[in-house]
Design an enzyme around this catalytic site. Structure first.
Site, mmCIF file in Angstrom:
data_model
loop_
_atom_site.group_PDB
_atom_site.id
_atom_site.type_symbol
_atom_site.label_atom_id
_atom_site.label_comp_id
_atom_site.label_asym_id
_atom_site.label_seq_id
_atom_site.Cartn_x
_atom_site.Cartn_y
_atom_site.Cartn_z
ATOM 1 N N TYR A 32 -16.155 -22.933 27.395
ATOM 2 C CA TYR A 32 -16.712 -21.539 27.102
ATOM 3 C C TYR A 32 -16.022 -20.939 26.137
ATOM 4 C CZ TYR A 32 -12.795 -19.475 29.589
ATOM 5 O OH TYR A 32 -11.251 -19.044 29.667
ATOM 6 N N LYS A 146 -11.193 -24.873 25.622
ATOM 7 C CA LYS A 146 -11.586 -23.900 26.348
ATOM 8 C C LYS A 146 -12.371 -24.402 27.767
ATOM 9 C CE LYS A 146 -12.091 -18.829 25.836
ATOM 10 N NZ LYS A 146 -10.861 -18.633 26.521
ATOM 11 N N GLU A 178 2.032 -20.372 27.584
ATOM 12 C CA GLU A 178 1.229 -19.217 27.457
ATOM 13 C C GLU A 178 0.696 -18.666 28.725
ATOM 14 O OE1 GLU A 178 -2.878 -20.396 26.089
ATOM 15 O OE2 GLU A 178 -2.972 -22.212 27.521
ATOM 16 N N LEU A 202 -4.000 -22.631 24.549
ATOM 17 C CA LEU A 202 -5.064 -22.543 23.501
ATOM 18 C C LEU A 202 -4.894 -21.763 22.291
ATOM 19 C CD1 LEU A 202 -8.294 -22.306 24.039
ATOM 20 C CD2 LEU A 202 -8.023 -20.010 24.379
HETATM 21 N N1 PDD Z 1 -9.216 -16.139 27.522
HETATM 22 N N2 PDD Z 1 -4.768 -18.568 26.375
HETATM 23 C C1 PDD Z 1 -5.649 -18.648 27.319
HETATM 24 C C2 PDD Z 1 -5.335 -19.655 28.737
HETATM 25 C C3 PDD Z 1 -6.908 -17.896 27.605
HETATM 26 O O1 PDD Z 1 -7.724 -18.012 28.671
HETATM 27 C C4 PDD Z 1 -7.119 -16.972 26.410
HETATM 28 C C5 PDD Z 1 -8.112 -16.083 26.515
HETATM 29 C C6 PDD Z 1 -5.955 -16.954 25.254
HETATM 30 C C7 PDD Z 1 -6.402 -16.129 24.258
HETATM 31 O O2 PDD Z 1 -7.344 -16.605 23.513
HETATM 32 P P1 PDD Z 1 -8.173 -15.539 22.498
HETATM 33 O O3 PDD Z 1 -7.262 -14.855 21.667
HETATM 34 O O4 PDD Z 1 -9.155 -16.398 21.511
HETATM 35 O O5 PDD Z 1 -9.123 -14.757 23.428
HETATM 36 C C8 PDD Z 1 -5.137 -17.896 25.329
HETATM 37 C C9 PDD Z 1 -10.260 -15.345 27.451
HETATM 38 C C10 PDD Z 1 -9.972 -13.856 27.123
HETATM 39 C C11 PDD Z 1 -11.033 -15.348 28.831
HETATM 40 O O6 PDD Z 1 -10.862 -16.458 29.465
HETATM 41 O O7 PDD Z 1 -11.505 -14.407 29.220
#
Ligand code: PDD
Length: 282
Positions: A32, A146, A178, A202
């Protein structure tokens, strides 16, 4: 009425159903993305959808779309729902098939689903900061993908919620990786430290924006692992994501971070992030 996109069709929410044997439901076999919408504009859409294509490739899923056609699809949904500020989730599964761990043969069509959310920027927490707790990172070893399979993240976030915190910062042994849904930064003596992009985290799109702002402002951005002890002694801590942007952490495991106030480097990065939103959304 809110619409949901299922396989190129815009359906009313109550008609938007996925089959019981969809592999996303059965195995978490899918991927996703979440893209922010500011003032009617998709924010950093291209890198998000490039990451979606990469995730698909890494799990051997044939998405049959390129970045432009994905943008077109989600834009149609966003227009239908009239989203001005919010975001769009796009989820892709390996499709519906009789239950068997191995990929279906012959292969089946991937199922693509997208839905929108409407909400404002998280002004209060950007200004005041949040509490975070630390917890062992028990996820799999491909956190660069992801994946829809978010059980480790869900359990970490639930732990944070139990302790009245907004985020759980995960660590493998002594090394901070993270957040449950964010990237993590420790700031010490005017320098930013964050886990290098590899299979343990990620590769956040917000992280890339923060890196470019830090470079522009000549704030050293060290992509190096750091320990829990280093985190506990940091002057400032930040967590970042598409939904929470550049969020300060002012308490870690109940203890104040630095002097317990939102710090100067955090504020500089937030200011740069605000400007970036304005330039790309106008
Ligand atoms: N999640 N690490 C993890 C485990 C994440 O789920 C996310 C973002 C990030 C940050 O990635 P980005 O800056 O590309 O959003 C890092 C999104 C917001 C979610 O699952 O809704």
């Amino acid at each position: 009425m809110t619409k949901v996109l299922i396989n190129e069709q815009l359906l009313e929410e109550h008609d938007a159903k996925v089959p019981y044997n969809d592999r996303g439901y059965v195995f978490g076999d899918g991927i996703y993305e979440y893209v922010r919408i500011y003032d009617n504009h998709l924010f950093t859409a291209r890198p998000h959808f490039e990451r979606l294509l990469r995730s698909a490739e890494e799990i051997g899923l044939d998405l049959k779309h390129d970045v432009d056609s994905i943008i077109e699809l989600v834009q149609e949904l966003i227009n239908a729902n009239g989203v001005v500020n919010g975001g769009v989730y796009i989820q892709v599964t390996r499709g519906a098939a009789p239950r068997d761990h191995a990929f279906p043969t012959p292969s089946v069509e991937a199922n693509i689903m997208a839905f929108t959310k409407t909400y404002d920027r998280p002004y209060k927490q950007l200004e005041e900061g949040i509490n975070a707790v630390t917890t062992e990172d028990v996820r799999w070893l491909r956190c660069d993908i992801k994946s829809l399979n978010l059980l480790g993240n869900v359990l970490a976030k639930e732990l944070a919620t139990k302790y009245n915190a907004k985020e759980a910062i995960q660590h493998r042994g002594d090394i901070v990786t993270e957040g449950s849904s964010s990237n993590v930064y420790a700031i010490k003596d005017g320098e930013i430290y964050t886990h290098p992009t590899n299979n343990y985290i990620l590769n956040g799109i917000t992280r890339r924006v923060i890196k470019s702002i830090a470079e522009e402002k000549q704030i050293p951005f060290n992509e190096e692992t750091f320990t829990l002890d280093f985190l506990a002694k940091a002057d400032e801590i930040i967590v970042s994501s598409t939904s929470i942007e550049v969020t300060p952490v002012i308490k870690l495991n109940g203890n104040p971070v630095g002097d317990g106030q939102v710090g100067p480097i955090t504020k500089e990065l937030q200011e740069g992030f605000n400007r970036y939103i304005d330039t790309v959304s106008s």
